[in-house]
Design a protein around this motif. Structure first.
Motif, PDB file in Angstrom:
ATOM      1  N   ALA A 183      38.389  57.601  23.561  1.00  0.00           N
ATOM      2  CA  ALA A 183      36.949  57.758  23.704  1.00  0.00           C
ATOM      3  C   ALA A 183      36.253  57.299  22.567  1.00  0.00           C
ATOM      4  N   MET A 184      36.756  56.931  21.631  1.00  0.00           N
ATOM      5  CA  MET A 184      36.066  56.371  20.517  1.00  0.00           C
ATOM      6  C   MET A 184      35.431  55.013  20.889  1.00  0.00           C
ATOM      7  N   TRP A 185      35.884  54.258  21.715  1.00  0.00           N
ATOM      8  CA  TRP A 185      35.369  53.056  22.215  1.00  0.00           C
ATOM      9  C   TRP A 185      34.295  53.267  23.268  1.00  0.00           C
ATOM     10  N   SER A 186      33.656  54.333  23.394  1.00  0.00           N
ATOM     11  CA  SER A 186      32.665  54.494  24.364  1.00  0.00           C
ATOM     12  C   SER A 186      31.204  53.916  23.646  1.00  0.00           C
ATOM     13  N   SER A 187      31.107  53.699  22.338  1.00  0.00           N
ATOM     14  CA  SER A 187      30.099  52.958  21.809  1.00  0.00           C
ATOM     15  C   SER A 187      30.326  52.750  20.329  1.00  0.00           C
ATOM     16  N   ALA A 188      29.549  51.616  19.944  1.00  0.00           N
ATOM     17  CA  ALA A 188      30.039  51.171  18.470  1.00  0.00           C
ATOM     18  C   ALA A 188      29.459  52.365  17.322  1.00  0.00           C
ATOM     19  N   GLU A 189      28.829  53.252  17.771  1.00  0.00           N
ATOM     20  CA  GLU A 189      28.417  54.438  17.120  1.00  0.00           C
ATOM     21  C   GLU A 189      29.423  55.349  17.162  1.00  0.00           C
ATOM     22  N   ARG A 190      30.107  55.699  18.300  1.00  0.00           N
ATOM     23  CA  ARG A 190      31.153  56.445  18.164  1.00  0.00           C
ATOM     24  C   ARG A 190      32.439  55.897  17.406  1.00  0.00           C
ATOM     25  N   ALA A 191      32.728  54.870  17.847  1.00  0.00           N
ATOM     26  CA  ALA A 191      33.695  54.174  17.155  1.00  0.00           C
ATOM     27  C   ALA A 191      33.960  54.126  15.248  1.00  0.00           C
ATOM     28  N   ALA A 192      32.409  53.809  14.924  1.00  0.00           N
ATOM     29  CA  ALA A 192      32.263  53.923  13.604  1.00  0.00           C
ATOM     30  C   ALA A 192      32.318  55.240  13.061  1.00  0.00           C
ATOM     31  N   ASP A 193      31.823  56.338  13.695  1.00  0.00           N
ATOM     32  CA  ASP A 193      32.109  57.930  13.409  1.00  0.00           C
ATOM     33  C   ASP A 193      33.407  58.288  13.423  1.00  0.00           C
ATOM     34  N   THR A 194      34.297  57.887  14.505  1.00  0.00           N
ATOM     35  CA  THR A 194      35.431  58.244  14.657  1.00  0.00           C
ATOM     36  C   THR A 194      36.455  57.768  13.390  1.00  0.00           C
ATOM     37  N   VAL A 195      36.322  56.558  13.142  1.00  0.00           N
ATOM     38  CA  VAL A 195      36.852  55.710  11.996  1.00  0.00           C
ATOM     39  C   VAL A 195      36.361  56.494  10.621  1.00  0.00           C
ATOM     40  N   LYS A 196      35.308  56.980  10.381  1.00  0.00           N
ATOM     41  CA  LYS A 196      34.990  57.514   9.212  1.00  0.00           C
ATOM     42  C   LYS A 196      35.525  58.876   9.082  1.00  0.00           C
ATOM     43  N   ARG A 197      35.543  59.646  10.211  1.00  0.00           N
ATOM     44  CA  ARG A 197      36.185  61.108  10.452  1.00  0.00           C
ATOM     45  C   ARG A 197      37.765  60.922  10.078  1.00  0.00           C
ATOM     46  N   TYR A 198      38.290  60.043  10.599  1.00  0.00           N
ATOM     47  CA  TYR A 198      39.953  60.120  10.524  1.00  0.00           C
ATOM     48  C   TYR A 198      39.933  59.429   9.121  1.00  0.00           C
ATOM     49  N   ASN A 199      39.387  58.741   8.609  1.00  0.00           N
ATOM     50  CA  ASN A 199      39.454  57.983   7.043  1.00  0.00           C
ATOM     51  C   ASN A 199      39.405  59.133   6.090  1.00  0.00           C
ATOM     52  N   ALA A 200      38.340  59.898   6.321  1.00  0.00           N
ATOM     53  CA  ALA A 200      37.942  61.507   5.677  1.00  0.00           C
ATOM     54  C   ALA A 200      39.374  62.088   5.885  1.00  0.00           C
ATOM     55  N   GLY A 201      39.723  62.249   6.856  1.00  0.00           N
ATOM     56  CA  GLY A 201      41.078  63.237   7.265  1.00  0.00           C
ATOM     57  C   GLY A 201      42.025  62.789   6.381  1.00  0.00           C
ATOM     58  N   ILE A 202      42.391  61.526   6.476  1.00  0.00           N
ATOM     59  CA  ILE A 202      43.582  60.885   5.666  1.00  0.00           C
ATOM     60  C   ILE A 202      43.389  60.941   4.240  1.00  0.00           C
ATOM     61  N   ASP A 203      42.257  60.573   3.488  1.00  0.00           N
ATOM     62  CA  ASP A 203      42.041  60.715   2.284  1.00  0.00           C
ATOM     63  C   ASP A 203      42.177  62.130   1.827  1.00  0.00           C
ATOM     64  N   ALA A 204      41.799  63.265   2.759  1.00  0.00           N
ATOM     65  CA  ALA A 204      42.176  64.543   2.362  1.00  0.00           C
ATOM     66  C   ALA A 204      43.723  65.064   2.125  1.00  0.00           C
ATOM     67  N   CYS A 205      44.537  64.116   2.768  1.00  0.00           N
ATOM     68  CA  CYS A 205      45.950  64.495   2.533  1.00  0.00           C
ATOM     69  C   CYS A 205      46.217  63.953   1.152  1.00  0.00           C
ATOM     70  N   ASP A 206      45.807  63.126   0.396  1.00  0.00           N
ATOM     71  CA  ASP A 206      46.273  62.763  -0.920  1.00  0.00           C
ATOM     72  C   ASP A 206      46.544  63.877  -1.846  1.00  0.00           C
TER      73      ASP A 206
END
Length: 143
Positions: free
Chosen positions: A120-143
């Motif tokens: 569903a992240m590919w439904s718009s450029a904004e949603r894709a950017a937001d998804t990447v931002k949220r997942y990267n934040a989640g990954i960073d929080a694992c460190d």
């Protein structure tokens, strides 16, 4: 590009993801050479993944929700394919089943090098950017 090494070569794509098979890997590598990515979805089959690793695959992908399939004569224990792979191999592993943001921590701790967000992240450029931002934040929080 999914499943079509010829199209990947024609389009000058970065690479291709094939279904796990030594024959398909060899065909894709012959078409794409060594400077493009060839990865494989191994569908939880341990033997195939190991064969591909020995042959030089760039990454393996597993559906993290499907237990590992062991071959004849091997233990019948079923386990998480991501953890099994990450514990034994240096070749990157992809959590291929679309993963919710809630599972990022678990997948990182299991050893996943890449995580596939929901399509569903590919439904718009904004949603894709937001998804990447949220997942990267989640990954960073694992460190």
């Amino acid at each position: 590009v999914e499943q079509d090494a010829g199209l990947a070569a024609e389009c000058a794509a970065d690479g291709v993801q094939i279904l796990g098979s030594l024959e398909r890997y060899r065909e894709a590598r012959a078409l794409l050479g060594s400077d493009r990515i060839v990865g494989a979805l191994c569908e939880g089959v341990r033997h195939t993944a190991m064969e591909l690793a020995e042959a030089g695959i760039d990454y393996v992908a597993f559906d993290q929700n499907t237990p590992m399939i062991f071959g004849e004569g091997e233990t019948s224990e079923q386990g998480d394919p991501i953890t099994w792979w990450a514990d034994l191999f240096e070749i990157p592993v992809v959590a291929f089943a679309p993963a919710s943001i809630d599972t990022v921590n678990t997948l990182v701790k299991a050893g996943s090098n890449f995580i596939r967000p929901d399509d569903a992240m590919w439904s718009s450029a904004e949603r894709a950017a937001d998804t990447v931002k949220r997942y990267n934040a989640g990954i960073d929080a694992c460190d």
